[in-house]
Design an enzyme around this catalytic site. Sequence first.
Site, PDB file in Angstrom:
ATOM      1  N   GLU A 164       0.810  -1.220   0.000  1.00 22.21           N
ATOM      2  CA  GLU A 164       0.000   0.000   0.000  1.00 22.21           C
ATOM      3  C   GLU A 164       0.845   1.273   0.000  1.00 22.21           C
ATOM      4  O   GLU A 164       0.794   2.068   0.949  1.00 22.21           O
ATOM      5  CB  GLU A 164      -0.936   0.020   1.212  1.00 22.21           C
ATOM      6  N   GLU A 361      -5.030  -8.652   1.403  1.00 23.22           N
ATOM      7  CA  GLU A 361      -5.619  -8.269   2.690  1.00 23.22           C
ATOM      8  C   GLU A 361      -7.107  -8.060   2.506  1.00 23.22           C
ATOM      9  O   GLU A 361      -7.552  -7.476   1.515  1.00 23.22           O
ATOM     10  CB  GLU A 361      -5.030  -6.961   3.245  1.00 23.22           C
TER      11      GLU A 361
END
Length: 459
Positions: A164, A361
């Site tokens: 991310e 995730e």
Amino acid sequence: MYTFPKNFLWGAAASAPQTEGAANVDGKSPSTWDKWFEMEPELFFDGVGPEHTSNTYHQYKEDVANMKAMGMNSFRTSIAWTRLLPDGQTLNPKALRFYRDYFQEMIDNGVEPIVNLFHFDMPWWLMEKGGWEARESTDHFAFYAKTAFECFGDIVKKWATFNEPLVHIECGYMGDAHWPKVQDFKRAIQVAYHTLLAHAKAVKAYRNNPYNDGQISIILNLSPVYPKSQNKEDVEAARWADLLYIRSFLDCAVKGTFPAELVEILKEAHLSPETDISDHEIFRENTVDFVGCNYYQPLRVQAPQSPHRPITGPRDLFRGYDWPEKRINPHRGWEIYPQGIYDIAMRLKESYHNIPWFISENGMGVSEEERYMDAHGIIQDTYRIDFVSDHLKALHQAIEEGSPCFGYHMWTFTDCWSWLNAYKNRYGYYRLDLTNGYARTPKEISFWMADVIAHNGFD
């Protein structure tokens, strides 16, 4: 019956700084989180910093045994740059031994390690040089990546460069949730550029290392962007949000280029990052083999209140929108929208050559989870079972329609430390008891997921 493809990767995700602990032992140098906690501990929930977190450094064998008991066949974590190369140059033999033992323990128990290189934990020695604002950071990262590939590439075959990257950019350079907590859009753009250049240089290092018989990726939060309405202004706002938050990373990683529209508007606003003519080739020639997708909730936007040109920040292009019909996680405040996984899959199929990908995730944070503990000490997290099953159904539909998704990893395995929020919100298959020697206890979802894994699907 929702049946998943053969050899589907069932597992969980975590990171070194959020699980390992042992932050000040065995040669590890401080990261920005270690130093920030030292300087301003009052900003961290309950005064809990990164020193111990979940004690995985000392209890990894127990965690792996629990993974095996669940039947998990994969686990994603990261290497701490500050542990492997404390000064950026010198290999730490204790770190080498720890990570090799940790990864081999997984392999010996049927769990494939998927290893990420950077999960928001910038070394302090590099932050003092300017962090990702300094171009030299890209070469430091490439050297770190090269070292990791040489140290572990014989046993690790799936890699990721960054987790991310949007987060350390947005939270650290357009907000105050990460260090250095500045708000400067131009600096944020430079940090984003250097981050992606570091990524591409790491991919190049992987291609050129002797253990390049695996695959390399980047892990992105690919939250689909939905406009408030189909009015021209709202649709335009969604397009800009998508360009800035999604396509800037995804196009670069998968296609080796940046979106022309984004490049043009940054140039028009005198926000273009400093570059080198040779960078284009580095980006073009070093794309990823697969993509990791972190998905929690969608991004809903509407037209800005006061459009401004040239732009001075994201607020001139779009603003958030709170959809009144949303289904909400009442324990965390985030929207629950399983359809988003299907939409991500179709986008990758239609616009990104149907590149292989996996859910790296997905999960549900819940505060004060002990409210749901039964007489046997088991958290009855049926809310999390419902959340995961709903998302798996959407993922299954995408796979049925030809999406090459090869795995699902829940965040996280054992409850972990979450940056400024410490252990306020719990996400794990296993509960962590900070008051009892970091004891691990399975939650109800761990038994449900063990059955899913055993049958490679569910009813």
